[in-house]
Structures are given as structure tokens and as C-alpha cells.
Scaffold this motif. Sequence first.
Motif, mmCIF file in Angstrom:
data_model
loop_
_atom_site.group_PDB
_atom_site.id
_atom_site.type_symbol
_atom_site.label_atom_id
_atom_site.label_comp_id
_atom_site.label_asym_id
_atom_site.label_seq_id
_atom_site.Cartn_x
_atom_site.Cartn_y
_atom_site.Cartn_z
ATOM 1 N N SER A 101 -5.500 1.359 -5.996
ATOM 2 C CA SER A 101 -6.952 1.366 -5.870
ATOM 3 C C SER A 101 -7.505 2.788 -5.984
ATOM 4 C CB SER A 101 -7.344 0.783 -4.520
ATOM 5 O OG SER A 101 -8.729 0.933 -4.303
ATOM 6 N N THR A 102 -8.665 2.909 -6.576
ATOM 7 C CA THR A 102 -9.338 4.213 -6.651
ATOM 8 C C THR A 102 -10.349 4.382 -5.526
ATOM 9 O OG1 THR A 102 -11.004 3.332 -8.161
ATOM 10 C CG2 THR A 102 -9.064 4.380 -9.152
ATOM 11 N N TYR A 103 -10.424 3.373 -4.644
ATOM 12 C CA TYR A 103 -11.343 3.428 -3.521
ATOM 13 C C TYR A 103 -10.994 4.596 -2.617
ATOM 14 C CZ TYR A 103 -13.664 2.199 0.849
ATOM 15 O OH TYR A 103 -14.433 2.232 1.977
#
Length: 137
Positions: free
Chosen positions: A2-4
Motif C-alpha cells: 500500500s502507498t497509504y
Amino acid sequence: MSTYQQMIFVNLAVDDVAASRAFFTALGYPINEQFSTDDTASVVISDTIVVMLLAKKRYADFTTKDIADSVSTSEVLLCLSAESRDKVDELVGRALAAGGTEPREAQDHGQMYGRAFDDLDGHTFEVMWMDPAVVQG
């Protein structure tokens, strides 16, 4: 993966929001006015770290527990990384010039260097640099 980017919002009870706002501004941190009022100040430490300074009455809206006396007790030590030894000294120097205090001597372990300051309400902020070669292993 995830790039969160998960964020942390550290909420601190303070006696005088205006004085605490001035203190953190003197350290070079901007205030996000969108999330600030007369009884709160949103201090932007980084893109993912925000310190919310809350007047004690406002802080009490979020908890049923007693609010700790941060001058005489310690509930948490907040540690901020710095990109160099000089940046550690620079930030602590700004904190002292703005009315903060230094609760202990610098700790120099060669590949790791740190100092600390207490803000106007006694919250302890540690500032630490670690040699990037050590971090990378």
C-alpha cells in the motif's frame, strides 16, 4: 504494498494555547489554521506527524481520565528524528531560546546522538540523530 501513509496526531493538554503556539512556531513548525481555534492549535511536524495542542478544558472533552500534570509526571516521551547532529542541536537550541528547558544532558553514543527539551507545559521531546549506515545495517 500500500502507498497509504499512516499519520499520527499527538494530542497534548496545555495551559496556554497561544503561548504554546508561539513556542512551536519559534521552533520552525507551521500551524495548520484549518484545524486550529482559540482553544486548539494544529502544529505540523511533518506530512505524517501533527501535534494537536489543546487547552485542558478542550482536552477533557476527549477523555474521562484525569489529565496528567506534565510538569511533575511523565506519561510519554516523544522522539523526533533529525537529519544530522547539527540539526539536533539547532532544534533544541530553538526550543531553549523560546522558553523550553533541557531536562538532561546530551547523549552521544558515536553513531547515535540525542538531546531533549521540555516544552512550556513540561512535555518532553527527544531529538535524535542516527548514522544512516547504522540504520541501513
